[in-house]
Design a protein around this motif. Structure first.
Motif, PDB file in Angstrom:
ATOM      1  N   THR A 137     -18.204  54.868 -89.876  1.00 41.67           N
ATOM      2  CA  THR A 137     -17.785  55.898 -90.810  1.00 41.67           C
ATOM      3  C   THR A 137     -18.888  56.141 -91.842  1.00 41.67           C
ATOM      4  O   THR A 137     -19.716  55.272 -92.105  1.00 41.67           O
ATOM      5  N   TYR A 138     -18.885  57.357 -92.393  1.00 41.84           N
ATOM      6  CA  TYR A 138     -19.718  57.704 -93.541  1.00 41.84           C
ATOM      7  C   TYR A 138     -18.767  57.921 -94.722  1.00 41.84           C
ATOM      8  O   TYR A 138     -17.966  58.847 -94.707  1.00 41.84           O
ATOM      9  N   ASP A 139     -18.848  57.027 -95.718  1.00 45.94           N
ATOM     10  CA  ASP A 139     -17.932  57.102 -96.854  1.00 45.94           C
ATOM     11  C   ASP A 139     -16.488  57.202 -96.383  1.00 45.94           C
ATOM     12  O   ASP A 139     -15.674  57.951 -96.925  1.00 45.94           O
ATOM     13  N   GLY A 140     -16.174  56.450 -95.340  1.00 44.37           N
ATOM     14  CA  GLY A 140     -14.806  56.397 -94.849  1.00 44.37           C
ATOM     15  C   GLY A 140     -14.431  57.454 -93.837  1.00 44.37           C
ATOM     16  O   GLY A 140     -13.318  57.435 -93.319  1.00 44.37           O
ATOM     17  N   MET A 141     -15.344  58.380 -93.508  1.00 48.04           N
ATOM     18  CA  MET A 141     -15.051  59.461 -92.561  1.00 48.04           C
ATOM     19  C   MET A 141     -15.788  59.226 -91.249  1.00 48.04           C
ATOM     20  O   MET A 141     -16.940  58.774 -91.232  1.00 48.04           O
ATOM     21  N   TYR A 142     -15.134  59.590 -90.147  1.00 49.67           N
ATOM     22  CA  TYR A 142     -15.625  59.355 -88.789  1.00 49.67           C
ATOM     23  C   TYR A 142     -17.092  59.733 -88.625  1.00 49.67           C
ATOM     24  O   TYR A 142     -17.520  60.808 -89.014  1.00 49.67           O
ATOM     25  N   GLY A 143     -17.864  58.818 -88.011  1.00 52.31           N
ATOM     26  CA  GLY A 143     -19.289  59.067 -87.801  1.00 52.31           C
ATOM     27  C   GLY A 143     -19.724  58.852 -86.374  1.00 52.31           C
ATOM     28  O   GLY A 143     -20.869  58.470 -86.131  1.00 52.31           O
ATOM     29  N   GLY A 144     -18.826  59.115 -85.406  1.00 49.00           N
ATOM     30  CA  GLY A 144     -19.181  58.954 -83.998  1.00 49.00           C
ATOM     31  C   GLY A 144     -18.884  57.543 -83.532  1.00 49.00           C
ATOM     32  O   GLY A 144     -19.469  56.582 -84.030  1.00 49.00           O
ATOM     33  N   ALA A 145     -17.986  57.391 -82.588  1.00 51.54           N
ATOM     34  CA  ALA A 145     -17.630  56.058 -82.096  1.00 51.54           C
ATOM     35  C   ALA A 145     -16.739  56.187 -80.880  1.00 51.54           C
ATOM     36  O   ALA A 145     -16.265  57.263 -80.544  1.00 51.54           O
ATOM     37  N   GLY A 146     -16.507  55.084 -80.214  1.00 50.44           N
ATOM     38  CA  GLY A 146     -15.574  55.048 -79.106  1.00 50.44           C
ATOM     39  C   GLY A 146     -16.047  55.790 -77.877  1.00 50.44           C
ATOM     40  O   GLY A 146     -15.274  56.072 -76.978  1.00 50.44           O
ATOM     41  N   LEU A 147     -17.339  56.113 -77.823  1.00 51.62           N
ATOM     42  CA  LEU A 147     -17.837  56.895 -76.695  1.00 51.62           C
ATOM     43  C   LEU A 147     -18.621  56.032 -75.726  1.00 51.62           C
ATOM     44  O   LEU A 147     -19.242  56.522 -74.800  1.00 51.62           O
ATOM     45  N   GLY A 148     -18.634  54.744 -75.944  1.00 54.81           N
ATOM     46  CA  GLY A 148     -19.190  53.794 -75.004  1.00 54.81           C
ATOM     47  C   GLY A 148     -20.597  54.109 -74.588  1.00 54.81           C
ATOM     48  O   GLY A 148     -21.463  54.439 -75.386  1.00 54.81           O
TER      49      GLY A 148
END
Length: 805
Positions: free
Chosen positions: A118-129
């Motif tokens: 996360t960036y300051d608590g907001m989604y920053g790209g993940a779970g895409l293996g």
């Protein structure tokens, strides 16, 4: 503290080792200076002890926090010359490279399990293996916080391992302007600017930009251009808005193989290691070889075959046909803060993110030395009576085009109140996120790949890539990817929507006790549409299918209690449950066979000690973290035979990590700054308790890691300021890269120790810094690949010059 707005600012800028900002304390509460949007820390380590960070979304001091939190400061990032997230893993216990990441992006693990960014608590790209995943730059990052264990109630969909939260730089009303230039080995060079100031009494800006180029070690290079802009407007004394934008364009070469393990299966050769096998031991699986060829093969074997990677030197198995992972990311975010009263504060954030990437990468390239198989034997290659002992078999290239778009909204309402003698914090939160992924993948193969029509037996596809005759000196195919009859192997669009509401209560109970209790309801909806693949690749999936959908929901919670028998000592216990989509990119059918959301639980028992007037903080945590309810096949189920009373799947499999973590940050006297951490963990895969691989080690996850970074301010010379001398080391234990289907059930990466050093000096408005990495030129493997290891960089140096205007 009643003013949570101040806490947000303080944590965003809190330094683990050095003063960054100032605060004024009144009656035990902190008041912001509205003229200068900063907080100055009186002392050095003091602010870290005071604030637990955005990670827990509360005003608890770190000593009071009943949860495992680690902060990496901007000063430490700067001292180590770190450019991206992977460069700072050494500073955080429990955070390691994940196994099988194919060299793509920040595929990291906390306690052996998945991570959310996360960036300051907001989604920053993940779970895409391993499909596509950006490498996150630290150019616009002030500090990094890690909250270990599930945190669904605070951050929405959350992985079992925890959250890596990157705190970004914010506009400041006090003018500050700097230029940063860096040069290093492998034609590495970059230039960056960072400028911030107040445009009016109520409006401030910040602009951060950087362009960087590097040919990279082993010619695995990267280019990156990035621009970050933000505007903060102070609407009133108690209300402000922040508009920020980020644009990143990079091209990162992908090495998805590294150094491969030569595939030698001792069980197929009478249990003998490769270096001890005889011609007779090889007879069962080398019937196609002459005796002279068997001897030729034996002469190439070593005891490391089948166990550790084969050293191919400074070359790489990256073909000229491979294309760098070209990523383009745009993030737009609006943040709104308002103090309704001294005790009631609302923070809202809405973010749009667009990430697009594409690459051609090589995978496979396995060198089968000796493995007796019943099907498709892959004994050494023989062509025209010539044996090629180091030939790569099963070579494949994959071309991927992927596009992800996401919207996310968070609202956090904080209320502080007293109830009798108990001071309380109440957090009400709501979150919504919508992710959409469009992906298309094509593959080309070598001659090992043969597809036949089952009815007629006719060959419908024959791989046409040339074999690599020698992995030490590869011969590459000519032309480009499209020249080799690619097959469309994956082609879909996946949507994931999630929302949740939660409440968290923090109670300062007196007598040294602090409680933290949270509960949340979360729902995840998924859609999936398959657009069809090449019928030669998979006839059953050749035609497009209608969009399918599935939905799951449930309750998550965290329960924590801390006890401070004295100001310098605290103990805590924490129990948390989380949930997230089983796979952000996985297919669904829209029926009962769809997997439920992934769930996780974590137990933590910890102790914190501070000393030297709050300048040293040490934490020790015992943990048990699990990804639970994993699905596996019922061995008693037979498709088309078993009745409804026989379950097709069971859902009690798990991945589990148990261990102990140590983290210490200290500023000792006027001269010494110290960061130490260590970890012992047992990361186990229990997905199918009935299988023979039950309770095996997680791939790529070490049992033991340790890191240290020490800086000394030396007054050895008649200089205006001290000369800062830094020395650091990192130890990583053995990691499994076993690949049982390929005949190497015991393959591993050896342990290693790497030593780095730094030297910096600055005065007035300039600073010069030299970093030397891998000082003793240790050869090691930084990442676990599939049946191989990624060679870590050899000794190298970077020189950085910073000038403040």
């Amino acid at each position: 503290m009643k003013n949570y707005k101040l806490s947000l600012i303080a944590v965003a800028c809190a330094s683990a080792l050095t003063p960054l900002h100032s605060f004024a304390e009144t009656d035990g509460h902190f008041k912001a200076n509205n003229d200068v949007d900063t907080i100055t820390v009186v002392g050095t380590q003091h602010q870290l002890v005071l604030d637990s960070g955005l990670a827990t979304k509360s005003d608890m001091s770190l000593m009071q926090t009943p949860a495992p939190v680690v902060v990496v400061s901007s000063e430490l990032i700067k001292e180590q010359g770190a450019d991206d997230l992977q460069d700072i893993l050494r500073n955080i216990s429990g955070v390691t490279q994940a196994g099988n990441n194919y060299g793509i992006g920040d595929n990291l693990a906390i306690r052996g399990l998945g991570v959310n960014y996360t960036y300051d608590g907001m989604y920053g790209g993940a779970g895409l293996g391993n499909v596509f995943n950006p490498t996150r730059s630290l150019t616009n990052v002030e500090s990094v916080e890690v909250l270990k264990g599930p945190a669904t109630g605070l951050y929405g969909m959350g992985s079992a391992g925890g959250i890596i939260n990157l705190i970004e730089k914010k506009p400041q009303f006090a003018p500050s302007h700097s230029v940063d230039v860096e040069i290093g080995q492998w034609n590495t060079r970059s230039i960056a600017i960072d400028t911030t100031a107040g445009l009016t009494d109520d409006l401030a800006y910040r602009l951060v930009a950087k362009t960087a180029r590097s040919d990279g070690y082993r010619n695995v290079g990267q280019d990156r251009d990035e621009v970050y802009g933000s505007l903060k407007y102070q609407l009133t004394e108690d209300q402000d808005v922040l508009l920020s934008a980020a644009y990143i364009k990079d091209a990162i070469k992908v090495d998805s193989i590294g150094d491969p393990v030569r595939i030698y299966n001792a069980a197929s050769a009478n249990g003998k290691p490769a270096g001890e096998a005889t011609v007779a031991d090889l007879m069962p699986g080398t019937a196609n070889l002459t005796e002279a060829q068997r001897q030729q093969l034996m002469d190439t074997m070593s005891n490391s075959d089948g166990l550790t990677p084969h050293n191919i030197g400074n070359a790489s198995l990256v073909s000229p046909m491979a294309k760098a992972n070209e990523g383009e990311e745009l993030r737009l975010k609006l943040t709104h803060n308002i103090n309704f009263t001294d005790d009631l504060f609302l923070n809202q954030q809405v973010q749009y993110r667009d990430y697009e990437s594409g690459f051609v990468r090589q995978t496979g390239a396995y060198n089968y030395v000796y493995y007796k198989q019943n099907k498709a034997p892959r004994a050494p290659l023989v062509e025209n009576d010539v044996l090629y002992p180091f030939a790569a078999r099963r070579q494949e290239y994959r071309k991927v085009a992927a596009h992800e778009q996401s919207w996310q909204y968070f609202a956090d309402l904080h209320y502080h109140f007293d109830l009798g003698s108990i001071s309380n914090e109440l957090l009400l939160n709501a979150n919504f996120e919508d992710r959409n992924v469009r992906l298309k993948q094509s593959s080309i193969y070598d001659a090992d790949k043969v597809i036949k029509d089952k009815a007629s037996g006719k060959v419908t596809y024959q791989g046409s890539l040339p074999y690599i005759y020698d992995i030490n000196n590869p011969n590459w195919g000519s032309g480009n990817f499209e020249n080799y009859d690619p097959l469309i192997t994956s082609n879909y669009e996946k949507g994931v929507q999630a929302w949740g509401v939660g409440v968290q209560h923090v109670g300062y109970l007196g007598y040294g006790f602090t409680s933290r209790v949270g509960v949340a309801f979360n729902e995840v909806s998924q859609t999936y549409q398959h657009f069809g693949v090449d019928p030669r690749y998979r006839k059953s999936a050749a035609e497009p299918t209608p969009e399918a959908d599935t939905k799951d929901n449930g309750i998550t919670y965290n329960l924590g209690l801390s006890y401070m028998p004295m100001d310098d000592l605290s103990f805590f216990i924490n129990y948390a449950k989380g949930r997230t989509a089983y796979s952000v990119t996985g297919s669904i059918k829209g029926n009962e066979d769809d997997r439920k959301d992934s769930e996780s639980i974590s137990y933590d028992l910890g102790m914190r000690v501070k000393s030297f007037d709050d300048q040293m903080l040490t934490s020790l945590v015992l943990f048990d973290t699990r990804r639970t309810n994993l699905r596996y096949n019922n061995p008693d189920y037979e498709d088309g035979v078993s009745g409804p009373e026989v379950e097709k799947y069971f859902y009690d499999g798990e991945e589990r990590t148990q261990g102990v973590e140590l983290d210490m940050n200290a500023f000792i006297g006027d001269k010494w700054k110290v960061n130490l951490n260590a970890l012992y963990q047992e990361a186990r895969d229990r997905k199918d308790p009935n299988s023979k691989s039950y309770d095996t080690r997680q791939k790529g996850i070490p049992r033991v890691t340790a890191g240290a970074w020490v800086t000394y301010g030396a007054d050895w010379f008649p200089l205006q300021n001290p000369l800062n001398i830094s020395l650091g080391g990192q130890y990583v234990g053995e990691r499994s890269v076993a690949a049982k289907p390929f005949g190497i059930p015991d393959a591993y990466l050896p342990s290693y120790t790497v030593v780095d050093t730094g030297l910096s000096y600055g005065q007035d408005n300039w600073q010069l810094q030299l970093n030397i990495n891998n000082l003793f030129n240790e050869r090691y493997y930084s990442k676990a690949m599939y049946a191989g290891g990624m060679p870590g960089e050899e000794r190298n140096a970077t020189l950085n010059f910073n000038y403040k205007l």
